[in-house]
Design a protein around this motif. Structure first.
Motif, PDB file in Angstrom:
ATOM      1  N   PRO A 196      12.033   9.572  21.318  1.00 36.70           N
ATOM      2  CA  PRO A 196      12.504   8.414  22.076  1.00 36.70           C
ATOM      3  C   PRO A 196      13.273   7.477  21.158  1.00 36.70           C
ATOM      4  O   PRO A 196      13.004   7.394  19.964  1.00 36.70           O
ATOM      5  CB  PRO A 196      11.209   7.772  22.581  1.00 36.70           C
ATOM      6  N   LEU A 197      14.242   6.767  21.719  1.00 31.18           N
ATOM      7  CA  LEU A 197      15.085   5.869  20.934  1.00 31.18           C
ATOM      8  C   LEU A 197      14.792   4.410  21.275  1.00 31.18           C
ATOM      9  O   LEU A 197      14.293   4.093  22.363  1.00 31.18           O
ATOM     10  CB  LEU A 197      16.564   6.162  21.196  1.00 31.18           C
ATOM     11  N   ASN A 198      15.087   3.544  20.338  1.00 32.21           N
ATOM     12  CA  ASN A 198      15.019   2.115  20.608  1.00 32.21           C
ATOM     13  C   ASN A 198      16.132   1.718  21.579  1.00 32.21           C
ATOM     14  O   ASN A 198      17.039   2.496  21.864  1.00 32.21           O
ATOM     15  CB  ASN A 198      15.160   1.323  19.299  1.00 32.21           C
ATOM     16  N   LYS A 199      16.089   0.495  22.071  1.00 31.50           N
ATOM     17  CA  LYS A 199      17.093   0.022  23.028  1.00 31.50           C
ATOM     18  C   LYS A 199      18.499   0.074  22.452  1.00 31.50           C
ATOM     19  O   LYS A 199      19.478   0.258  23.180  1.00 31.50           O
ATOM     20  CB  LYS A 199      16.754  -1.405  23.465  1.00 31.50           C
ATOM     21  N   ASP A 200      18.603  -0.077  21.123  1.00 29.17           N
ATOM     22  CA  ASP A 200      19.925  -0.049  20.497  1.00 29.17           C
ATOM     23  C   ASP A 200      20.367   1.365  20.122  1.00 29.17           C
ATOM     24  O   ASP A 200      21.403   1.558  19.479  1.00 29.17           O
ATOM     25  CB  ASP A 200      19.953  -0.946  19.262  1.00 29.17           C
ATOM     26  N   GLY A 201      19.568   2.370  20.528  1.00 30.71           N
ATOM     27  CA  GLY A 201      19.922   3.752  20.257  1.00 30.71           C
ATOM     28  C   GLY A 201      19.437   4.291  18.932  1.00 30.71           C
ATOM     29  O   GLY A 201      19.674   5.452  18.600  1.00 30.71           O
ATOM     30  N   SER A 202      18.740   3.469  18.157  1.00 34.87           N
ATOM     31  CA  SER A 202      18.245   3.904  16.842  1.00 34.87           C
ATOM     32  C   SER A 202      16.866   4.541  16.968  1.00 34.87           C
ATOM     33  O   SER A 202      16.180   4.399  17.984  1.00 34.87           O
ATOM     34  CB  SER A 202      18.180   2.707  15.892  1.00 34.87           C
ATOM     35  N   LEU A 203      16.467   5.242  15.915  1.00 34.61           N
ATOM     36  CA  LEU A 203      15.141   5.844  15.861  1.00 34.61           C
ATOM     37  C   LEU A 203      14.122   4.806  15.427  1.00 34.61           C
ATOM     38  O   LEU A 203      14.348   4.067  14.474  1.00 34.61           O
ATOM     39  CB  LEU A 203      15.126   7.016  14.881  1.00 34.61           C
ATOM     40  N   GLY A 204      12.991   4.760  16.113  1.00 33.98           N
ATOM     41  CA  GLY A 204      11.914   3.864  15.725  1.00 33.98           C
ATOM     42  C   GLY A 204      11.107   4.442  14.585  1.00 33.98           C
ATOM     43  O   GLY A 204      11.315   5.581  14.147  1.00 33.98           O
ATOM     44  N   PHE A 205      10.157   3.655  14.091  1.00 34.64           N
ATOM     45  CA  PHE A 205       9.342   4.080  12.956  1.00 34.64           C
ATOM     46  C   PHE A 205       8.553   5.347  13.275  1.00 34.64           C
ATOM     47  O   PHE A 205       8.526   6.300  12.483  1.00 34.64           O
ATOM     48  CB  PHE A 205       8.394   2.944  12.571  1.00 34.64           C
ATOM     49  N   SER A 206       7.904   5.392  14.443  1.00 32.70           N
ATOM     50  CA  SER A 206       7.100   6.564  14.808  1.00 32.70           C
ATOM     51  C   SER A 206       7.964   7.812  14.930  1.00 32.70           C
ATOM     52  O   SER A 206       7.555   8.905  14.519  1.00 32.70           O
ATOM     53  CB  SER A 206       6.354   6.304  16.122  1.00 32.70           C
TER      54      SER A 206
END
Length: 268
Positions: A196-206
């Motif tokens: 899953p991606l963050n709202k800005d399209g980046s990868l989260g820590f997990s």
């Protein structure tokens, strides 16, 4: 226990030098850049909660775990860092602390060396306690509106014989908590295909951690299905590996009757 120390304190840093060249303990708070003069054990705190324990090489310290206090332990030459790190990790786990990231593979300490490294670990813990840092949950009375502490979980021989099933977030698997510090993920497990991606399209820590764990076992995976049994170090790693975390994995592992791993192992 009586230990002689040489202590230097500044606004953000406390340096504690043990006598007879037995090592240096450093406590650094709220510092944007940390440079280690030599390899050391680190313990990371976010406020009063331990988040990670591990070993770092000399140079600029980098770690993706969120923290605002770092304690480093640079022991005397006769103390092996890998063994000392393992002692601190086991101490934390025995005290019910769930590390954000298991920081390293378990290292078997030779019997002849266990007393030396254990004694050194106990001395460091004794010192840190005097400076207000404990490798266990805060034992002070809770405030009336305080949030409950994270659940503690106890491994037992009975639990080690039980198949637990995962069926969530595009993943399906069978898992055994077959040893205290090992989870066995059975061959044929289906993994969530894309993180899953963050709202800005980046990868989260997990997501980043899940990808890192998958990279370690890529030779045992084909088309997002495991081809061999895989050993992981914790329930947290199972969740990160299968579905990039994002949920309480203690509640996602369920036996054939519907009883969760949390129900089997949670202790007061």
């Amino acid at each position: 226990m009586e230990i002689q120390l040489n202590v230097l304190i500044t606004e953000t840093k406390t340096s504690i030098e043990l006598s007879n060249n037995q090592g240096i303990i450093t406590i650094i708070e709220n510092s944007d850049k940390i440079v280690l003069d030599q390899p050391a054990i680190y313990i990371l705190f976010k406020d009063d909660t331990i988040t990670s324990i591990g070993k770092s090489e000399a140079g600029t310290f980098q770690n993706e775990v969120d923290y605002n206090t770092i304690i480093t332990i640079a022991p005397s030459w006769d103390i092996e860092l890998d063994y000392l790190a393992q002692q601190f990790i086991l101490e934390a786990k025995d005290n019910g602390i769930q590390l954000t990231i298991p920081s390293q593979l378990e290292t078997k300490i030779p019997t002849s060396y266990q007393k030396t490294v254990s004694t050194y670990k106990d001395e460091v813990l004794f010192i840190l306690k005097r400076f207000g840092y404990l490798l266990k949950h805060n034992e002070e009375p809770k405030k009336a509106n305080a949030k409950p502490a994270k659940a503690r979980h106890k491994w037992t021989k009975e639990v080690s014989q039980i198949d637990f099933f995962v069926d969530t977030r595009e993943s399906k698997a069978t898992v055994l908590w077959h040893k205290r510090n090992e989870m066995l993920l059975k061959s044929g497990a289906t993994m969530m295909a894309n993180p899953p991606l963050n709202k800005d399209g980046s990868l989260g820590f997990s997501a980043k951690m899940g990808q890192r764990i998958r990279e370690d076992h890529k030779d045992k995976v084909k088309n997002n299905v495991t081809t061999e049994d895989i050993i992981l170090k914790s329930v947290n790693e199972v969740g990160l590996f299968l579905y990039f975390g994002g949920t309480n994995s203690w509640l996602e592992l369920v036996d054939a009757s519907g009883k969760t791993l949390n129900e089997w192992t949670a202790v007061e």
